[in-house]
Design a protein around this motif. Structure first.
Motif, PDB file in Angstrom:
ATOM      1  N   THR A 132       0.856  -1.188   0.000  1.00 21.77           N
ATOM      2  CA  THR A 132       0.000   0.000   0.000  1.00 21.77           C
ATOM      3  C   THR A 132       0.888   1.232   0.000  1.00 21.77           C
ATOM      4  OG1 THR A 132      -0.080   0.185   2.410  1.00 21.77           O
ATOM      5  CG2 THR A 132      -1.731  -1.248   1.358  1.00 21.77           C
ATOM      6  N   ASP A 133       0.301   2.365  -0.378  1.00 25.64           N
ATOM      7  CA  ASP A 133       1.097   3.595  -0.316  1.00 25.64           C
ATOM      8  C   ASP A 133       1.502   3.908   1.116  1.00 25.64           C
ATOM      9  OD1 ASP A 133      -1.485   4.236   0.507  1.00 25.64           O
ATOM     10  OD2 ASP A 133      -1.784   5.852  -0.948  1.00 25.64           O
ATOM     11  N   VAL A 134       0.705   3.464   2.094  1.00 24.23           N
ATOM     12  CA  VAL A 134       1.059   3.670   3.505  1.00 24.23           C
ATOM     13  C   VAL A 134       2.332   2.900   3.838  1.00 24.23           C
ATOM     14  CG1 VAL A 134       0.276   3.434   5.894  1.00 24.23           C
ATOM     15  CG2 VAL A 134      -1.374   3.994   4.087  1.00 24.23           C
ATOM     16  N   GLU A 135       2.392   1.646   3.405  1.00 23.66           N
ATOM     17  CA  GLU A 135       3.584   0.832   3.675  1.00 23.66           C
ATOM     18  C   GLU A 135       4.809   1.405   2.981  1.00 23.66           C
ATOM     19  OE1 GLU A 135       1.993  -3.681   4.344  1.00 23.66           O
ATOM     20  OE2 GLU A 135       1.911  -2.912   2.287  1.00 23.66           O
ATOM     21  N   LEU A 136       4.642   1.786   1.734  1.00 17.45           N
ATOM     22  CA  LEU A 136       5.776   2.295   0.964  1.00 17.45           C
ATOM     23  C   LEU A 136       6.341   3.567   1.584  1.00 17.45           C
ATOM     24  CD1 LEU A 136       7.365   1.485  -1.523  1.00 17.45           C
ATOM     25  CD2 LEU A 136       5.837   2.918  -2.906  1.00 17.45           C
ATOM     26  N   GLU A 137       5.469   4.472   1.984  1.00 18.97           N
ATOM     27  CA  GLU A 137       5.927   5.728   2.590  1.00 18.97           C
ATOM     28  C   GLU A 137       6.544   5.484   3.962  1.00 18.97           C
ATOM     29  OE1 GLU A 137       6.024   8.680   1.307  1.00 18.97           O
ATOM     30  OE2 GLU A 137       4.788   8.466  -0.500  1.00 18.97           O
ATOM     31  N   CYS A 138       5.987   4.549   4.704  1.00 13.79           N
ATOM     32  CA  CYS A 138       6.542   4.220   6.020  1.00 13.79           C
ATOM     33  C   CYS A 138       7.948   3.644   5.879  1.00 13.79           C
ATOM     34  CB  CYS A 138       5.623   3.229   6.729  1.00 13.79           C
ATOM     35  SG  CYS A 138       6.174   2.745   8.382  1.00 13.79           S
ATOM     36  N   LEU A 139       8.140   2.747   4.923  1.00  8.62           N
ATOM     37  CA  LEU A 139       9.461   2.167   4.701  1.00  8.62           C
ATOM     38  C   LEU A 139      10.452   3.211   4.205  1.00  8.62           C
ATOM     39  CD1 LEU A 139       8.225  -1.154   3.114  1.00  8.62           C
ATOM     40  CD2 LEU A 139       9.752  -1.021   5.107  1.00  8.62           C
ATOM     41  N   ALA A 140      10.019   4.081   3.298  1.00  5.54           N
ATOM     42  CA  ALA A 140      10.917   5.118   2.779  1.00  5.54           C
ATOM     43  C   ALA A 140      11.359   6.052   3.890  1.00  5.54           C
ATOM     44  CB  ALA A 140      10.223   5.901   1.666  1.00  5.54           C
ATOM     45  N   GLN A 141      10.447   6.413   4.771  1.00  7.14           N
ATOM     46  CA  GLN A 141      10.809   7.280   5.901  1.00  7.14           C
ATOM     47  C   GLN A 141      11.788   6.568   6.817  1.00  7.14           C
ATOM     48  OE1 GLN A 141       9.077   6.617   9.363  1.00  7.14           O
ATOM     49  NE2 GLN A 141      11.024   7.564   9.882  1.00  7.14           N
ATOM     50  N   THR A 142      11.492   5.326   7.175  1.00  6.80           N
ATOM     51  CA  THR A 142      12.342   4.597   8.115  1.00  6.80           C
ATOM     52  C   THR A 142      13.724   4.349   7.527  1.00  6.80           C
ATOM     53  OG1 THR A 142      10.357   3.517   8.983  1.00  6.80           O
ATOM     54  CG2 THR A 142      12.475   2.552   9.580  1.00  6.80           C
ATOM     55  N   TRP A 143      13.795   4.119   6.228  1.00  5.51           N
ATOM     56  CA  TRP A 143      15.067   3.828   5.569  1.00  5.51           C
ATOM     57  C   TRP A 143      15.751   5.085   5.039  1.00  5.51           C
ATOM     58  CZ3 TRP A 143      14.199  -1.081   2.019  1.00  5.51           C
ATOM     59  CH2 TRP A 143      13.827  -2.164   2.835  1.00  5.51           C
ATOM     60  N   SER A 144      15.196   6.236   5.256  1.00  2.00           N
ATOM     61  CA  SER A 144      15.786   7.466   4.717  1.00  2.00           C
ATOM     62  C   SER A 144      17.168   7.724   5.322  1.00  2.00           C
ATOM     63  CB  SER A 144      14.881   8.668   5.007  1.00  2.00           C
ATOM     64  OG  SER A 144      14.844   8.954   6.392  1.00  2.00           O
ATOM     65  N   GLU A 145      18.000   8.396   4.585  1.00  2.77           N
ATOM     66  CA  GLU A 145      19.315   8.791   5.092  1.00  2.77           C
ATOM     67  C   GLU A 145      19.166   9.609   6.362  1.00  2.77           C
ATOM     68  OE1 GLU A 145      23.058   9.302   5.940  1.00  2.77           O
ATOM     69  OE2 GLU A 145      22.502   8.063   4.237  1.00  2.77           O
ATOM     70  N   HIS A 146      18.162  10.469   6.396  1.00  8.89           N
ATOM     71  CA  HIS A 146      17.940  11.335   7.550  1.00  8.89           C
ATOM     72  C   HIS A 146      17.724  10.517   8.824  1.00  8.89           C
ATOM     73  CE1 HIS A 146      16.605  15.092   9.499  1.00  8.89           C
ATOM     74  NE2 HIS A 146      15.750  14.324  10.140  1.00  8.89           N
ATOM     75  N   CYS A 147      16.986   9.407   8.715  1.00  9.73           N
ATOM     76  CA  CYS A 147      16.652   8.608   9.903  1.00  9.73           C
ATOM     77  C   CYS A 147      17.579   7.412  10.103  1.00  9.73           C
ATOM     78  CB  CYS A 147      15.212   8.112   9.807  1.00  9.73           C
ATOM     79  SG  CYS A 147      13.967   9.431   9.774  1.00  9.73           S
ATOM     80  N   LYS A 148      18.068   6.837   9.018  1.00 14.85           N
ATOM     81  CA  LYS A 148      18.829   5.589   9.112  1.00 14.85           C
ATOM     82  C   LYS A 148      20.337   5.823   9.150  1.00 14.85           C
ATOM     83  CE  LYS A 148      18.017   1.082   9.154  1.00 14.85           C
ATOM     84  NZ  LYS A 148      17.188   0.470  10.189  1.00 14.85           N
ATOM     85  N   HIS A 149      20.776   6.995   8.713  1.00 15.77           N
ATOM     86  CA  HIS A 149      22.215   7.305   8.711  1.00 15.77           C
ATOM     87  C   HIS A 149      22.992   6.240   7.947  1.00 15.77           C
ATOM     88  CE1 HIS A 149      20.885  10.173  11.683  1.00 15.77           C
ATOM     89  NE2 HIS A 149      20.450   9.189  12.445  1.00 15.77           N
ATOM     90  N   LYS A 150      22.539   5.980   6.735  1.00 16.10           N
ATOM     91  CA  LYS A 150      23.082   4.873   5.938  1.00 16.10           C
ATOM     92  C   LYS A 150      24.547   5.106   5.559  1.00 16.10           C
ATOM     93  CE  LYS A 150      19.549   5.392   3.181  1.00 16.10           C
ATOM     94  NZ  LYS A 150      18.488   5.260   2.140  1.00 16.10           N
ATOM     95  N   ILE A 151      24.893   6.349   5.277  1.00 16.27           N
ATOM     96  CA  ILE A 151      26.269   6.616   4.859  1.00 16.27           C
ATOM     97  C   ILE A 151      27.228   6.396   6.019  1.00 16.27           C
ATOM     98  CG2 ILE A 151      27.828   8.454   4.088  1.00 16.27           C
ATOM     99  CD1 ILE A 151      25.473   9.519   2.393  1.00 16.27           C
ATOM    100  N   MET A 152      26.870   6.877   7.194  1.00 12.98           N
ATOM    101  CA  MET A 152      27.744   6.707   8.356  1.00 12.98           C
ATOM    102  C   MET A 152      27.830   5.245   8.800  1.00 12.98           C
ATOM    103  SD  MET A 152      29.079   9.630   9.095  1.00 12.98           S
ATOM    104  CE  MET A 152      29.628   9.621  10.789  1.00 12.98           C
ATOM    105  N   ASN A 153      26.856   4.432   8.393  1.00 12.51           N
ATOM    106  CA  ASN A 153      26.865   3.015   8.759  1.00 12.51           C
ATOM    107  C   ASN A 153      27.251   2.106   7.597  1.00 12.51           C
ATOM    108  OD1 ASN A 153      25.943   2.689  11.639  1.00 12.51           O
ATOM    109  ND2 ASN A 153      24.328   4.036  10.884  1.00 12.51           N
TER     110      ASN A 153
END
Length: 999
Positions: A232-253
């Motif tokens: 659903t668009d709810v799931e997709l947006e929730c995953l994108a937010q949770t996995w965002s660089e802003h929240c997940k700090h992917k580059i630093m990890n």
């Protein structure tokens, strides 16, 4: 009763209209336009309207009895040429309008009801301009058309038309249906979905989602919930937010492969875990070995870092950035930054009382005259808007500022860097349990507290994870409402002390998706009903309700048996609180909209399913460019002119007038003010504040260091120089050397490789080098990193041109002060006191302000020798704490020239100093001695009778008797017999404040 009541409030004739005078000055100075006069009004539209007698009461009370006048309709006080009205667009938070509605209700003694709205706007009456010029003024200075609407009338149109009764109504729609998004498509389509939906997810992440949902089709839980193989668009947006660089700090990890000439490739598995968490864990082990227990109370797993301070209280500190929103709307972005970071310490542990704020900005020069890429705001407007937002957010919240600074460089024209920080005070014990511990439990109710949800702030997390472009989303802009937030804070502190909740966090990036999703990790899962969420207006889709970052909201976990008491207390305190569901032990984040399940995500996939990022980093040392300096020092007359011009530079000039618009005295805890000295106009090395009024003199010191330009040569040196200056500053203030903690805030250009980012590998290598330098110096100084933030997409791509910020690491220090009454400042005691320089000066002018003033790109940047430096800080710190020193100062940007001026100005005395005796490494020239920014140096003052003791205790540490204070009030800087500067301190101060002045 009119359908709309219009109330206008302005300055009475015969009194100065300060806002109008300020606007007129800015029109002339900023836009280079002539205007004869500007009058201003505040306009309030009440819809539906008030009874005439009630409207008259409101107009009279809003104006007050002396300087201001009010009228229902218009104030008629003479002609003008053009009127410009500016108000918020529909759906944008209007905090003044909200406060005005509360004021109207208080005046009338009744609630107006949910259907009554008050809208605030500003009216500018311009004389001496045409309609065309007024439009330019409106667009360039008075309004931000991203979030504000503008109306313009000539005098003739104004006279012949009724008052402006247009209200910015939001067009409300029926709730939007939940959509599904097919991911079983090719890679190009996946990338298009990410781009068009503003998900900011990479192709690899989109492929991961595609594979997950291919398998999810067979999950009986999904079939039972009515969900299929497409998210659903709810799931997709929730995953994108949770996995965002802003929240997940992917580059630093990320896993980084680092290459450097002459060395084998190095694989670093998480910069954060290796250099930041690893450093703090090593320091913590040393603390425990030395003291038997640690003063690090909570680090890395909550909203802010917590250190022990007194028997009753811990200190909580967090610094955030709000760069991307401030680029779109400087005022709203910065206000959201300051009130948003307030919620971080407040939501740490069981909650903190907020003590002080800090701010810092990196801008392009305010007098920018170069070509401005399309879509970018002028740097002066960015600066004015950002500071106005921070001022309003901080002052209206009743939180004093403790530290403030600015740095200017052309490369911040694309994205400014806007740092906002907050210190809180956490009780050691709350309702019989440790104040830093919190845990949502299965069965606890999910309660949202504070403001309502709107479209503002949607995609804020994913927007902050991407570069700025012409298509950046308007809805990512938010406007803070500090009054609503303050009421929420007061209520929640009362609820905390009554033990009415078991966990709390802020609705920051990602809104309910983030706060509930994170809190659910402790109990295992959560069930959230979006249909119960209070909205600013109808028509939001479920996914918008879930990820909106609309401000002034917290999420709390309330035990079921305390929900009634919690809701009743919120009602009495006029703060909205809504039960939205429950935390569960079921390992799923289930989101419903009424009876329909709109998202069902395994907690493990939501938080740990993001594929690991891999980065390639290659360090290529920049070609060395020799310093092409002036071989001969200037004459005294030339030196005086040089000193005046140097002190007046943007990066050195006084920012007192700007800073003093923000209150630093509210709460009455500030001991060493941000401005010190006889004239109270010299910036303090460190601000010192009491922890509380409840007896005792324990305090804390705050300072910072940041040197973006050093990254042009080496980010390793940049990072270490910032830490060194922050630590030197709190040592100079008399803080405990064994109780210094640091915060690291990275603001980096994009290090991810792509066709439009050709130097990404070098940017990644700079990140590695900065982090290694940070770890090395923190280990040597014993200063743990208790909190931080990384912002990794500080690029603007406009008009086909990429503008990247210089890699920037801000180091913020917080240190415990045993007795705040004995803190040191730059203010020496009197004539005859002796001035010493501790530490060497080298030929290190690269990246310095002196180099910038010369247009010089050569030279070596300052390098730190941490182990050696720390020994001298221990020695000087002991002298400070024992009362041997009368003043101390850590030279920073600009070197010894501004440092000696600050000391002379603070004492209102003269100084005669000889740089020829300064300790040195190598053979630094006169420019390095005067304007070099070598690290590891301290200037200290002592009475003559204590000079021998100082010299004895500094034996083996580089130091020299540089000079002495005298009553002449002249700054005399010599190089042996050669006089470099011989100028009146008052004249230098006038230049520093850009007031003109004597020689």
């Amino acid at each position: 009763m009119a359908s709309v009541t219009r109330i206008e409030v302005g300055t009475r004739p015969g009194y100065p209209d300060s806002r109008g005078l300020s606007v007129a000055r800015k029109i002339r100075e900023h836009l280079g336009l002539e205007v004869a006069a500007v009058r201003t009004r505040d306009v309030f539209l009440v819809s539906p309207g008030l009874a005439p007698e009630h409207a008259e009461v409101v107009a009279r009370e809003f104006a007050g009895p002396v300087v201001r006048q009010g009228a229902v309709g218009r104030i008629e006080d003479g002609p003008f040429d053009v009127a410009v009205a500016v108000g918020y667009k529909p759906g944008v938070t209007d905090p003044v309008g909200k406060s005005a509605k509360v004021a109207v209700e208080d005046l009338l003694g009744r609630h107006l009801g949910e259907d009554v709205h008050v809208y605030a706007s500003r009216l500018y009456l311009l004389t001496g301009v045409s309609r065309e010029v007024a439009g330019r003024i409106a667009r360039s200075l008075l309004a931000n058309e991203v979030i504000e609407r503008v109306s313009i009338w000539t005098w003739e149109e104004w006279r012949s038309s009724p008052p402006d009764l247009e209200v910015p109504r939001v067009v409300e729609h029926a709730p939007q249906p939940v959509a599904t998004v097919r991911l079983d498509v090719d890679d190009a389509a996946l990338q298009r979905i990410s781009r068009e939906r503003l998900l900011a997810l990479s192709l690899e992440e989109m492929r991961t989602l595609r594979e997950f949902y291919r398998g999810a089709a067979a999950d009986p839980r999904r079939r039972e919930a009515g969900l299929g193989a497409a998210p659903t668009d709810v799931e997709l947006e929730c995953l994108a937010q949770t996995w965002s660089e802003h929240c997940k700090h992917k580059i630093m990890n990320a896993t980084v492969t680092y290459e450097e000439a002459g060395r084998a490739p190095e694989v670093i598995r998480s910069i954060f875990k290796t250099f930041i968490r690893g450093t703090t864990e090593a320091v913590d082990r040393r603390i425990r070995e030395r003291e038997g227990k640690s003063w690090l109370v909570s680090v890395f797993h909550d909203n802010a870092g917590v250190i022990a301070a007194t028997d009753r209280y811990h200190l909580v500190y967090k610094v955030e950035t709000h760069n991307s929103p401030s680029a779109l709307d400087p005022y709203g972005g910065a206000m959201t930054g300051i009130v948003g970071v307030n919620r971080d310490p407040f939501g740490t542990g069981m909650g903190s009382d907020l003590l002080s704020n800090t701010w810092g900005y990196c801008f392009a020069p305010p007098d920018w005259r170069g070509e401005l890429p399309p879509g970018l705001l002028h740097p002066r407007r960015v600066r004015d808007g950002v500071h106005a937002g921070v001022i309003d957010g901080g002052n209206q919240s009743g939180i004093p500022y403790a530290r403030g600074w600015e740095f200017f460089d052309d490369r911040f024209v694309g994205k400014p860097l806007v740092y906002c920080g907050t210190v809180g005070r956490m009780p050691v014990s709350v309702a019989g349990r440790p104040g830093h511990e919190k845990a949502a439990r299965p069965g606890d109710r999910i309660v949202m507290v504070g403001g309502r949800i709107g479209k503002d702030g949607i995609h804020g997390a994913t927007f902050s994870s991407a570069e700025l472009t012409e298509e950046s989303p308007v809805q990512a802009v938010q406007i803070g409402d500090p009054i609503t937030q303050r009421m929420m804070f007061d209520f929640l502190l009362e609820a905390r002390d009554r033990g009415l909740y078991s966990a709390i966090t802020d609705n920051g990036a990602g809104g309910l998706s983030s706060s509930v999703g994170e809190m659910a990790r402790q109990p295992g899962g959560a069930r959230l009903d979006l249909s119960q969420a209070p909205l600013k207006y109808q028509g939001l889709a479920p996914w918008e309700i879930l990820v909106s970052e609309a401000q002034e909201r917290m999420t709390v976990a309330v035990p079921p048996d305390k929900v009634g008491e919690f809701i009743e207390l919120s009602r009495r305190r006029e703060v909205e609180a809504t039960d939205l569901g429950a935390f569960t032990s079921d390992p799923y984040f289930q989101v419903t909209y009424g009876d329909r399940t709109v998202a069902l995500l395994p907690m493990s996939f939501l938080h740990d399913g993001d594929p690991e990022m891999r980065l390639s980093a290659e360090w290529r040392e920049p070609a060395r460019v020799e310093w092409s300096g002036r071989p001969l020092p200037p004459s005294a007359e030339e030196g005086n002119a040089l000193a005046r011009a140097f002190l007046a530079r943007d990066n050195l000039r006084s920012a007192e007038l700007l800073a003093r618009t923000y209150d630093h005295e509210v709460k009455g805890l500030t001991v060493v003010k941000p401005w010190v000295g006889v004239h109270r106009d010299v910036p303090a090395d460190a601000t010192v504040l009491l922890v509380s009024h409840e007896g005792g003199e324990a305090g804390y010191a705050l300072a910072e260091g940041v040197f973006p330009a050093y990254s042009d040569r080496d980010a390793h040196a940049m990072a270490q120089a910032g830490v060194d200056l922050a630590v030197r500053r709190v040592v100079a203030a008399g803080a405990r050397r064994d109780r210094i903690a640091l915060l690291d805030n990275y603001c980096w250009p994009d290090p991810l490789e792509g066709p439009s980012n050709p130097d990404a590998r070098h940017k990644a290598a700079q990140l590695v080098r900065a982090s290694r330098g940070l770890a090395e110096i923190c280990l040597a100084y014993g200063t743990p990193l208790i909190s931080g933030k990384d912002s990794m997409k500080n690029d603007a791509v406009v008009g086909g041109r990429r503008i990247s910020v210089p890699p920037t690491l801000l180091a913020s220090a917080i240190a415990v002060v045993t007795d705040a009454r004995r803190a040191l400042t730059l203010e020496a005691g009197g004539p005859g006191e002796v001035l010493y320089l501790v530490g060497e000066t080298g030929e290190e002018l690269g990246g310095s302000e002196w180099a910038a003033s010369r247009g010089e790109r050569g030279g070596e940047v300052p390098r730190c020798r941490p182990a050696e430096f720390w020994r001298r800080y221990e020695a000087v710190g002991s002298l400070a704490s024992e009362g041997v020193l009368t003043a101390a100062h850590a030279p920073g940007r600009g070197g010894l020239l501004p440092a000696l001026f600050f000391l002379a100005r603070a004492a209102d005395l003269g100084i005669d100093a000889d740089l020829a005796v300064a300790p040195a490494t190598g053979r630094p020239g006169w420019e390095a001695l005067l304007g070099g920014e070598s690290a590891g140096r301290l200037l200290v003052a002592v009475r003559p009778d204590r000079a021998p003791e100082l010299e004895r205790r500094l034996a083996g540490i580089p130091h020299a008797r540089l000079g002495a204070y005298d009553p002449t009030r002249r700054l005399r800087i010599r190089l042996g017999e050669r006089v470099l500067v011989d100028a009146a301190v008052d004249g230098l101060a006038a230049a520093w404040k850009r007031q003109g002045g004597e020689r």
